[in-house]
Write a protein that holds these residues in place. Structure first.
Motif, PDB file in Angstrom:
ATOM      1  N   THR A   1     -63.255 -15.479   2.418  1.00 19.65           N
ATOM      2  CA  THR A   1     -62.539 -14.358   2.586  1.00 19.65           C
ATOM      3  C   THR A   1     -61.579 -14.079   1.362  1.00 19.65           C
ATOM      4  N   LEU A   2     -61.366 -15.041   0.694  1.00 20.73           N
ATOM      5  CA  LEU A   2     -60.307 -15.269  -0.486  1.00 20.73           C
ATOM      6  C   LEU A   2     -61.289 -15.008  -1.723  1.00 20.73           C
ATOM      7  N   ARG A   3     -60.926 -14.334  -2.704  1.00 20.91           N
ATOM      8  CA  ARG A   3     -61.534 -14.169  -4.008  1.00 20.91           C
ATOM      9  C   ARG A   3     -61.325 -15.313  -4.814  1.00 20.91           C
ATOM     10  N   ARG A   4     -60.009 -15.616  -4.693  1.00 21.83           N
ATOM     11  CA  ARG A   4     -59.465 -16.681  -5.787  1.00 21.83           C
ATOM     12  C   ARG A   4     -58.406 -17.618  -5.109  1.00 21.83           C
ATOM     13  N   VAL A   5     -58.330 -18.766  -5.572  1.00 26.36           N
ATOM     14  CA  VAL A   5     -57.400 -19.676  -4.921  1.00 26.36           C
ATOM     15  C   VAL A   5     -56.608 -20.299  -6.310  1.00 26.36           C
ATOM     16  N   ILE A   6     -55.335 -20.154  -6.334  1.00 31.03           N
ATOM     17  CA  ILE A   6     -54.450 -20.645  -7.696  1.00 31.03           C
ATOM     18  C   ILE A   6     -53.445 -21.893  -7.172  1.00 31.03           C
ATOM     19  N   MET A   7     -53.478 -22.780  -7.647  1.00 28.96           N
ATOM     20  CA  MET A   7     -52.651 -23.761  -7.341  1.00 28.96           C
ATOM     21  C   MET A   7     -52.055 -23.914  -8.552  1.00 28.96           C
ATOM     22  N   ARG A   8     -50.542 -23.756  -8.589  1.00 32.92           N
ATOM     23  CA  ARG A   8     -49.638 -23.810  -9.968  1.00 32.92           C
ATOM     24  C   ARG A   8     -48.659 -24.947  -9.595  1.00 32.92           C
ATOM     25  N   HIS A   9     -48.503 -25.479 -10.761  1.00 25.47           N
ATOM     26  CA  HIS A   9     -47.647 -26.805 -10.609  1.00 25.47           C
ATOM     27  C   HIS A   9     -46.257 -26.382 -10.832  1.00 25.47           C
ATOM     28  N   VAL A  10     -45.430 -26.734  -9.595  1.00 24.99           N
ATOM     29  CA  VAL A  10     -44.041 -26.427  -9.480  1.00 24.99           C
ATOM     30  C   VAL A  10     -43.459 -27.539  -8.907  1.00 24.99           C
ATOM     31  N   PRO A  11     -43.092 -28.733  -9.638  1.00 17.19           N
ATOM     32  CA  PRO A  11     -42.681 -29.869  -9.080  1.00 17.19           C
ATOM     33  C   PRO A  11     -41.196 -29.891  -8.624  1.00 17.19           C
ATOM     34  N   GLU A  12     -40.520 -28.872  -9.424  1.00 17.72           N
ATOM     35  CA  GLU A  12     -38.942 -28.751  -8.940  1.00 17.72           C
ATOM     36  C   GLU A  12     -38.826 -27.932  -7.596  1.00 17.72           C
ATOM     37  N   SER A  13     -38.318 -28.641  -6.610  1.00 21.18           N
ATOM     38  CA  SER A  13     -38.432 -28.150  -5.390  1.00 21.18           C
ATOM     39  C   SER A  13     -37.525 -26.744  -5.167  1.00 21.18           C
ATOM     40  N   GLN A  14     -36.538 -26.606  -5.872  1.00 20.84           N
ATOM     41  CA  GLN A  14     -35.563 -25.635  -5.732  1.00 20.84           C
ATOM     42  C   GLN A  14     -36.279 -24.409  -6.426  1.00 20.84           C
ATOM     43  N   ALA A  15     -37.123 -24.443  -7.433  1.00 17.73           N
ATOM     44  CA  ALA A  15     -37.683 -23.398  -7.897  1.00 17.73           C
ATOM     45  C   ALA A  15     -39.126 -23.049  -6.878  1.00 17.73           C
ATOM     46  N   ALA A  16     -39.706 -24.094  -6.467  1.00 10.87           N
ATOM     47  CA  ALA A  16     -40.891 -23.623  -5.475  1.00 10.87           C
ATOM     48  C   ALA A  16     -40.275 -22.705  -4.126  1.00 10.87           C
TER      49      ALA A  16
END
Length: 533
Positions: free
Chosen positions: A231-246
């Motif tokens: 059902t999804l065309r794309r899956v993106i995993m972004r590197h966001v190790p800083e919890s507050q930023a995420a």
């Protein structure tokens, strides 16, 4: 002055991180899933090599296995590439469905044989669960066969029951690779490892479009997937190790899922409109590994003193939070067959007496190595403070996944905080990492064995584990499991479970159909998303 400025610098760094998160232009598209995570331990995408939880999440969506564990139905074994299977006294025979790899090549039983032989011949740490079942690089070719293109057979070693083998066949390391494609990329007898580290050759619902280490993973829908177009065309995993930023990115819609938040940031989304928390029980643990090859840590009394120097309840409350609960027995407290927890905790006076009796009235110095990832860094700091109370002076060394994992596998540490998972949802499955070390010698070089890494020699417990793993009588097996747990506690373990491990995941309510898998094998091909509000 130094102690005054350090927290100010840290606060400034965090504020700069949050300030530099790009402003959201629009909500994520309905046909794309964007995950904010930590990719620091994604070191290889070879399914017969990569075992980190985030790596497994990628491989789960790009490869199939013969069977899988259905987390929607009590984690029972369910068909995937195998439509059905027959169990006899000496083997399991799988009957494969018609399916194709992303390359267009058909999935055959020969590919399954190739994949399992490849797993054992590569002889990486990822083969550990199959080794503990009795398979090896020397015997694997005699244990697997393909009578025809649609039939795969695997023989039982004497040391494994049918259900334990089926659960192993559902693991990420048992992913079926496209043998025709992989063999085009073999380099100096490496079974295609160099190529598969950065490419995929599976039959799963998605294919790898891009991977930039410590930055981004992008998966594209496999339009020819045998179970239907995702059902999804794309899956993106972004590197966001800083919890507050995420946290900020999830709150304003830049990402749909955050699965590497601190306990406090997970709490921020609890009962918050527009968001839900999926707290996944892994069956694994956060562990304090002690190197029994070190003089001080070879003494069970010293290890018991350390076990009684940690404020598990306080760390759970202030640091671990949704990530875990205090538990020193390596079987989750609510699983069948789990024994009562020992009376270990923050007992500094008792611990000091134990250290004095062991010959260390003035304590000693140790180094604690830890991956720079929540919640383990804060956990390490708390343990450092706890041990200081009894005279054990600890220096913390943080590092990336590659550095810390390599040190662990090389026995190059004093203390280290790894995490485990259970390969099957039973007491025996949870125990397996903690109760088996058949050859503790350095020459064994068994880096895939969790206990071996701590140089903890446990021949009696290992023997009991072998008996339990091969025992088909349920009542007798349970009696052995109880005995293993009791002897484990009595031995003052060098692999000390501290907290039963959960994976808390914060999601936007736009995401429909997501359910976290206890072994990190969460498939997203049937997920849908609602319109942004």
């Amino acid at each position: 002055m130094k102690s005054f400025w350090k927290p100010i610098r840290l606060a400034l760094a965090v504020s700069l991180i949050v300030a530099h998160v790009p402003a959201a232009i629009a909500a994520t598209p309905n046909d794309q899933l964007v995950i904010g995570t930590s990719l620091v331990q994604v070191l290889s995408l070879d399914p017969q090599q990569g075992v980190d939880a985030k790596t497994i999440e990628i491989l789960t969506n790009t490869y199939d296995r013969l069977v899988y564990t259905d987390n929607q139905n009590g984690n029972v074994i369910a068909p995937q590439l195998a439509e059905k299977w027959d169990v006899t006294e000496d083997s399991i025979t799988f009957h494969l469905r018609e399916a194709k790899f992303a390359s267009g090549n058909p999935v055959t039983a020969q590919d399954v044989v190739f994949s399992l032989v490849r797993l054992m011949k590569l002889d990486q740490a990822s083969a550990a669960n199959f080794k503990t079942a009795g398979y090896s690089a020397a015997n694997i070719e005699s244990m697997v066969s393909a009578p025809d293109d649609r039939t795969f057979r695997i023989q039982f070693p004497k040391t494994v029951t049918p259900d334990a083998l089926l659960y192993r066949m559902s693991m990420g390391v048992a992913s079926v690779v496209d043998s025709v494609e992989v063999q085009k990329h073999v380099n100096n007898g490496d079974y295609g490892n160099e190529w598969l580290r950065t490419n995929t050759a599976g039959s799963g619902p998605f294919t790898l479009r891009r991977w930039t280490p410590n930055d981004l993973v992008m998966l594209e829908a496999n339009k020819d997937y045998w179970q239907g177009v995702p059902t999804l065309r794309r899956v993106i995993m972004r590197h966001v190790p800083e919890s507050q930023a995420a946290r900020l990115m999830l709150e304003r819609g830049d990402i749909d899922i955050a699965n590497a938040l601190s306990a406090s940031d997970i709490g921020y989304f609890q009962n918050k409109d527009g968001f839900v928390i999926d707290r996944v029980q892994t069956g694994g643990f956060y562990v304090l590994s002690m190197n029994a090859g070190r003089k001080e840590l070879a003494d069970p009394l010293v290890r018991k003193a350390i076990a009684n120097s940690i404020d598990y309840a306080g760390i759970e409350k202030t640091i671990v939070g949704a990530y875990g609960r205090a538990r020193n027995v390596p079987v989750p407290v609510d699983w069948a067959g789990a024994i009562k927890n020992p009376d270990w905790g923050f007992h500094p006076e008792e611990a000091k007496k134990m250290l004095a009796e062991a010959g260390y009235p003035n304590g000693f110095d140790l180094t604690l190595k830890v991956v720079s990832q929540a919640p383990r860094v804060d956990m390490a700091t708390a343990i450092q403070a706890n041990l200081a109370e009894v005279g054990i002076r600890v220096t913390i060394q943080q590092g990336n996944g590659a550095d810390i994992v390599a040190a662990h596998r090389a026995r190059d540490f004093d203390l280290l905080i790894p995490q485990t998972s259970a390969y099957m949802p039973t007491a025996l499955g949870a125990l397996d990492n903690f109760a088996y070390n058949p050859d503790n010698s350095a020459e064994a070089k068994n880096a895939g064995n969790f206990v071996w890494r701590s140089a903890w020699d446990i021949p009696e417990i290992s023997k009991l584990r072998d008996e339990a793993n091969a025992e088909r009588d349920v009542a007798r097996r349970q009696a052995l499991v109880t005995e293993i747990q009791e002897k484990f506690i009595a031995a003052s373990p060098a692999v000390l479970p501290m907290f039963e491990r959960f994976e808390p995941i914060a999601l936007s309510k736009r995401v429909i159909g997501y359910s976290g898998h206890p072994m990190g094998m969460t498939r997203v091909n049937k997920i849908t998303k609602s319109d942004a509000q």
